[in-house]
Motif scaffolding. Structure first.
Motif, PDB file in Angstrom:
ATOM      1  N   GLU A 197      -3.780  -1.876  15.783  1.00  0.00           N
ATOM      2  CA  GLU A 197      -3.281  -0.535  15.466  1.00  0.00           C
ATOM      3  C   GLU A 197      -4.096   0.582  16.108  1.00  0.00           C
ATOM      4  O   GLU A 197      -4.744   1.363  15.414  1.00  0.00           O
ATOM      5  N   HIS A 236      -5.730  -5.186   3.508  1.00  0.00           N
ATOM      6  CA  HIS A 236      -6.986  -5.356   4.253  1.00  0.00           C
ATOM      7  C   HIS A 236      -7.575  -6.659   3.715  1.00  0.00           C
ATOM      8  O   HIS A 236      -8.295  -6.656   2.723  1.00  0.00           O
ATOM      9  N   ASP A 263       3.478   4.676   8.535  1.00  0.00           N
ATOM     10  CA  ASP A 263       2.673   3.464   8.341  1.00  0.00           C
ATOM     11  C   ASP A 263       3.118   2.911   6.995  1.00  0.00           C
ATOM     12  O   ASP A 263       2.766   3.456   5.949  1.00  0.00           O
ATOM     13  N   HIS A 287      -7.422  -5.076  11.323  1.00  0.00           N
ATOM     14  CA  HIS A 287      -8.041  -5.804  10.222  1.00  0.00           C
ATOM     15  C   HIS A 287      -7.235  -7.065   9.970  1.00  0.00           C
ATOM     16  O   HIS A 287      -6.141  -7.229  10.514  1.00  0.00           O
ATOM     17  N   TYR A 342       0.878  -1.186   0.000  1.00  0.00           N
ATOM     18  CA  TYR A 342       0.000   0.000   0.000  1.00  0.00           C
ATOM     19  C   TYR A 342       0.902   1.219   0.000  1.00  0.00           C
ATOM     20  O   TYR A 342       2.112   1.114   0.262  1.00  0.00           O
ATOM     21  N   ARG A 353     -12.926  -2.989  10.349  1.00  0.00           N
ATOM     22  CA  ARG A 353     -12.886  -3.840   9.157  1.00  0.00           C
ATOM     23  C   ARG A 353     -12.918  -5.330   9.488  1.00  0.00           C
ATOM     24  O   ARG A 353     -12.749  -6.166   8.597  1.00  0.00           O
ATOM     25  N   ASP A 407       2.158  -4.765   7.420  1.00  0.00           N
ATOM     26  CA  ASP A 407       1.468  -3.466   7.580  1.00  0.00           C
ATOM     27  C   ASP A 407       1.802  -2.949   8.979  1.00  0.00           C
ATOM     28  O   ASP A 407       1.204  -3.401   9.956  1.00  0.00           O
ATOM     29  N   HIS A 415      -4.637   8.661   6.315  1.00  0.00           N
ATOM     30  CA  HIS A 415      -3.919   8.094   5.171  1.00  0.00           C
ATOM     31  C   HIS A 415      -3.210   9.224   4.426  1.00  0.00           C
ATOM     32  O   HIS A 415      -3.509   9.515   3.269  1.00  0.00           O
TER      33      HIS A 415
HETATM   34  N1  GLY Z   1      -1.942   0.629   6.606  1.00  0.00           N
HETATM   35  C1  GLY Z   1      -3.079   1.369   6.311  1.00  0.00           C
HETATM   36  C2  GLY Z   1      -4.321   0.807   6.869  1.00  0.00           C
HETATM   37  O1  GLY Z   1      -4.334  -0.239   7.486  1.00  0.00           O
HETATM   38  O2  GLY Z   1      -5.378   1.358   6.633  1.00  0.00           O
END
Ligand code: GLY
Ligand code: MN
Length: 445
Positions: A380, A342, A243, A335, A211, A366, A254, A225
């Motif tokens: 997180e 994700h 991140d 997530h 990402y 999520r 991640d 973000h």
């Molecule tokens: N690393 C970005 C997120 O989990 O949304």
């Protein structure tokens, strides 16, 4: 310790075949057909977008740069890999098939996408074709049968030992980047230079990373973000939120860390408090734990920290009940992670479909499932000072639950997020991230 990827892959494939057998039986099909996907073109232009492989394809094959290729699985038969290797002098073409997967497949190299048609099963109507519409080739249009996709996506939550081994490698790469990025920040670099230091250390650029890197200095940490990359370091430098992940054969890491420039600042103490709480949350990743509850507990813990730091004027429970917690912690606690950052099926009620809704106070969560061994999730928690959400809270009449003087002190630091990747086992949680940070301590570029 060297990892025997070949042996792990062999067992992984046994499990994928078992899953495919069940999925085909449920959907009433004879063959599972998975196109790797095609290139996509920018409108009115001859430039292509970065190719993104169909995650269903890379589940079977550790190949992320092979468009116009196909996997065909028929129960009881050796799987087929239709491998697109064009004659092309403009671009680097995929190398000849090699690696630990090769011996398990009948491989057919094709030079043109349409050459696949003769190699696909005779009767397209007997095929579950799982992929994106542009992969359509003659009668072979992806039909994504619900019964098949639901089952395969749900099962993807349970990582095989092979997948966990690849994810461990992704951790090592990402943490090399995190170490280099922290060193660049301490050296006074701006966001763009930090990003470049990260990519160089990982050996991956934006197209390969799972990402877009979030590299945020000072107030930018308040944009969840934040993917702009400022050319110049702000003065004074106060904080750094990163991140950023890495990929290894299509599997993602991640990871998020937050740093204060001044180790003696209150912001450093706030980071330390979130870090400690995050470690404890990671230990809650256990078989049978409802991830929704993990999120709700995290919100309460974070509000307790804000109370301790005199940022909110009410107790933690009241902050959650009034909704003021959302102004400071507006995303989910994490997530699933795997082939996609994700990963899929976060809301699935079962492998036959259905949806587990989010709690009303967690509109961005999520993952609503109960954890089981083999799942890999992120943990997180975050605390931010986001003007828009603080104004919303004030407009809702919640202003008296916020200590605005304290908020003004923290606003220039943006926010804090700490994110690890955690494997649910039959026993204690296994944090995949922290031991690697420790083992790479002092190894910064
Ligand atoms: N690393 C970005 C997120 O989990 O949304
Ligand atoms: Mn994440």
């Amino acid at each position: 310790m060297t990892v025997d990827f070949a042996a792990l892959y062999s067992s992984h494939l046994v499990e994928l075949k078992r899953r495919a057998d069940e999925a085909l039986q449920r959907g009433g099909f004879d063959h599972l057909v998975i196109p790797s996907g095609t290139q996509h073109w920018q409108v009115f232009d001859d430039r292509d977008y970065p190719y993104a492989v169909n995650p269903q394809f890379k589940h079977w094959l550790p190949l992320t740069k092979l468009p116009y290729s196909w996997l065909v699985y028929t129960p009881g038969k050796k799987p087929q890999a239709i491998y697109y290797q064009p004659r092309d002098y403009w671009h680097v073409v995929p190398a000849a098939p090699s690696g630990w997967w090769v011996e398990h497949f009948d491989i057919h190299v094709i030079r043109k996408p349409e050459d696949a048609i003769a190699l696909l099963p005779k009767d397209a109507s007997r095929c579950a074709i799982v992929g994106e519409a542009p992969s359509t080739l003659g009668a072979f249009a992806p039909n994504n049968p619900e019964a098949v996709v639901n089952y395969l996506e749900y099962q993807r939550s349970y990582k095989t030992p092979y997948e966990v081994a690849l994810m461990r490698e992704a951790q090592k790469l990402a943490i090399k980047g995190h170490r280099a990025a922290e060193a660049a920040f301490r050296g006074g670099a701006g966001e763009f230079a930090i990003h470049m230091a990260y990519c160089a250390a990982v050996g991956q650029d934006a197209n390969e990373l799972p990402y877009g890197n979030i590299i945020a200095l000072n107030e930018h940490g308040a944009v969840l973000h934040y993917t702009d990359l400022g050319q110049h370091a702000p003065t004074p430098l106060r904080s750094f939120l990163i991140d950023a992940g890495a990929s290894f054969h299509g599997y993602a890491a991640d990871i998020t860390r937050t740093y204060a420039y001044d180790a003696a600042s209150d912001f450093q103490q706030l980071i330390d408090a979130v870090d400690k709480a995050q470690t404890a949350m990671g230990q809650q990743v256990r078989d049978g734990v409802d991830y929704k509850q993990l999120h709700l507990d995290a919100a309460l813990t974070l509000m307790g920290i804000l109370r301790d730091f005199d940022v909110i004027t009410c107790d933690a429970q009241s902050a959650v009940e009034s909704g003021v917690s959302f102004a400071f912690f507006p995303h989910g606690v994490g997530h699933q992670l795997g082939l996609q950052v994700h990963d899929v099926a976060g809301f699935a009620a079962s492998d036959r479909g259905g949806r587990i809704e989010r709690p009303a106070t967690a509109p961005a969560l999520r993952l609503t499932r109960v954890l089981e061994p083999g799942m890999v999730v992120t943990i997180e928690p975050g605390l931010y000072f986001i003007d828009m959400l603080l104004e919303d809270a004030k407009a809702k009449g919640l202003g008296n639950q916020i200590n605005w003087k304290r908020v003004d002190e923290f606003r220039p630091f943006g926010g804090i997020r700490i994110e690890d990747n955690v494997l649910c086992t039959t026993g204690e949680a296994e944090n995949l991230t922290r031991p690697v940070f420790l083992s790479q301590a002092g190894a910064a570029a």
